[in-house]
Write a protein that holds these residues in place. Structure first.
Motif, PDB file in Angstrom:
ATOM      1  N   PRO A 210       0.845  -1.266  -0.121  1.00 12.37           N
ATOM      2  CA  PRO A 210      -0.058   0.267  -0.209  1.00 12.37           C
ATOM      3  C   PRO A 210       1.036   1.374   0.110  1.00 12.37           C
ATOM      4  CG  PRO A 210      -0.875  -1.582   1.460  1.00 12.37           C
ATOM      5  CD  PRO A 210       0.608  -2.060   1.195  1.00 12.37           C
ATOM      6  N   LYS A 211       0.441   2.222  -0.705  1.00 17.75           N
ATOM      7  CA  LYS A 211       1.255   3.440  -0.712  1.00 17.75           C
ATOM      8  C   LYS A 211       0.976   4.377   0.530  1.00 17.75           C
ATOM      9  CE  LYS A 211       0.267   4.054  -5.747  1.00 17.75           C
ATOM     10  NZ  LYS A 211      -0.139   4.624  -6.676  1.00 17.75           N
TER      11      LYS A 211
ATOM     12  N   SER B  96      -9.572   2.403  -6.149  1.00 26.27           N
ATOM     13  CA  SER B  96      -8.716   2.917  -7.045  1.00 26.27           C
ATOM     14  C   SER B  96      -7.351   2.486  -7.171  1.00 26.27           C
ATOM     15  CB  SER B  96      -9.000   4.537  -7.064  1.00 26.27           C
ATOM     16  OG  SER B  96      -8.536   5.120  -5.993  1.00 26.27           O
ATOM     17  N   GLN B  97      -7.142   1.698  -5.842  1.00 31.01           N
ATOM     18  CA  GLN B  97      -5.606   1.356  -5.572  1.00 31.01           C
ATOM     19  C   GLN B  97      -5.257   0.002  -6.359  1.00 31.01           C
ATOM     20  OE1 GLN B  97      -3.568   3.484  -3.864  1.00 31.01           O
ATOM     21  NE2 GLN B  97      -5.237   4.842  -3.965  1.00 31.01           N
TER      22      GLN B  97
ATOM     23  N   VAL C  22      -2.545   6.988   5.110  1.00 27.71           N
ATOM     24  CA  VAL C  22      -2.914   8.083   5.656  1.00 27.71           C
ATOM     25  C   VAL C  22      -4.301   8.513   5.596  1.00 27.71           C
ATOM     26  CG1 VAL C  22      -2.243  10.497   6.144  1.00 27.71           C
ATOM     27  CG2 VAL C  22      -0.549   8.582   5.854  1.00 27.71           C
ATOM     28  N   ARG C  23      -4.767   8.491   4.341  1.00 23.26           N
ATOM     29  CA  ARG C  23      -5.883   9.087   3.935  1.00 23.26           C
ATOM     30  C   ARG C  23      -7.039   8.092   4.426  1.00 23.26           C
ATOM     31  NH1 ARG C  23      -3.489   9.667  -1.023  1.00 23.26           N
ATOM     32  NH2 ARG C  23      -4.707   7.695  -1.942  1.00 23.26           N
ATOM     33  N   VAL C  24      -7.070   6.565   4.319  1.00 17.16           N
ATOM     34  CA  VAL C  24      -7.881   5.794   4.948  1.00 17.16           C
ATOM     35  C   VAL C  24      -8.109   5.984   6.403  1.00 17.16           C
ATOM     36  CG1 VAL C  24      -8.397   3.396   5.378  1.00 17.16           C
ATOM     37  CG2 VAL C  24      -7.810   4.242   3.171  1.00 17.16           C
ATOM     38  N   VAL C  25      -7.031   6.036   7.075  1.00 17.93           N
ATOM     39  CA  VAL C  25      -6.998   6.306   8.606  1.00 17.93           C
ATOM     40  C   VAL C  25      -7.648   7.642   8.928  1.00 17.93           C
ATOM     41  CG1 VAL C  25      -5.692   6.833  10.620  1.00 17.93           C
ATOM     42  CG2 VAL C  25      -4.936   5.015   9.033  1.00 17.93           C
TER      43      VAL C  25
END
Length: 298
Positions: free
Chosen positions: A91-92, A148-149, A97-100
């Motif tokens: 994972p990038k 989208s990942q 960070v965005r998901v958290v």
């Protein structure tokens, strides 16, 4: 059709002995690469960039040839575990960070909204709706961004389709939040109409997206799983279509029953109808997936 795919694919196979297996793999790749390039072009990429990105996602052709059933041991001739480890995509950091952050926002929105709706916090009705809307938007962002990942086994979903899944999540979550406010007496009873519209729109959009979803497995994954028996929905697309229709009908009837119960005997019966609808959908799914196939000619 993207003509650059043919040239780039020929370049990728330069120096490789074209055995029957290699030729079969090349032709399979050609069809998949053409479909992938068309998706990238539809998302806004130029034809040249779309072709190059599709080829880049393919990876090393020689490694794919080494991963064929004749070259590796294991299930169906393929050591699937070693392939997963070899092609693992991490994972990038930005995505993590965005998901958290969005998960925290969703949790706070739901928590504060529920506390306001139950009277434990002095939050006006407009504030409660805003909190549930914020939570629903955060959930939609988590879903859309996750789809989208790129993953180890799948190509990234086109951004427009990922956004559509995020929108479906937002509509469903906000509709349920709106319905919860009606059930708690914070919103007028007629608000159930807006809740039902949101949930029904979510179901319709999810059904459409699921019915039109294409296979986005990477070439090495398809090769490794080629000998796996397909499930009934893959063997019989008409059965999958019937299940989609049955699911939509079940939930439409369920929410109609919920609305009737809220207007008559009280909101506390609404969860019972929801659980009954979910159980019925699971029963239909089990019946359609695991019922033995009918003998030919009957």
């Amino acid at each position: 059709m993207n003509p650059d795919i043919h040239r780039l694919l020929d370049e990728a196979f330069q120096g490789i002995e074209m055995t029957p297996d290699a030729q079969d793999l090349k032709e399979e790749m050609r069809a998949n690469l053409m479909a992938r390039a068309d998706e990238l072009a539809a998302a806004g990429a130029t034809p040249d960039d779309a072709a190059r990105q599709a080829i880049a996602e393919l990876g090393d052709v020689r490694a794919l040839l080494d991963d064929t059933p004749d070259a590796a041991p294991g299930r169906g001739g393929v050591d699937y575990t070693s392939l997963v480890l070899r092609h693992r995509v991490r994972p990038k950091p930005g995505f993590v960070v965005r998901v958290v952050v969005w998960s925290i926002v969703a949790t706070l929105g739901i928590t504060l909204g529920v506390l306001g709706a139950t009277g434990l916090l002095p939050v006006a009705v407009g504030g409660q709706l805003a909190l549930f809307g914020l939570a629903a938007a955060a959930l939609g962002l988590v879903v859309g961004d996750s789809l989208s990942q790129e993953t180890t086994t799948n190509h990234p979903m086109p951004r427009t389709r990922a956004v559509a899944y995020g929108l479906a999540t937002f509509l469903g979550a906000y509709g349920l939040g709106f319905g919860g406010l009606v059930a708690l007496g914070t919103m007028p009873v007629w608000g159930i109409v807006f809740a039902a519209l949101g949930v029904i729109a979510s179901i319709v959009l999810f059904s459409f997206l699921g019915a039109t979803q294409t296979n986005r497995h990477k070439a090495w994954t398809r090769e490794a799983l080629r000998n796996e028996p397909p499930n009934r929905f893959e063997r019989e697309p008409e059965t999958a279509a019937r299940f989609g229709v049955y699911t939509a009908a079940i939930w439409l009837v369920t929410f109609a029953v919920i609305a009737v119960l809220v207007f008559t005997v009280g909101w506390w019966w609404a969860p019972v109808a929801f659980v009954a609808g979910f159980a019925l959908m699971m029963f239909v799914l089990a019946r359609m997936l695991f019922t033995p196939d009918k003998p030919a000619g009957r």
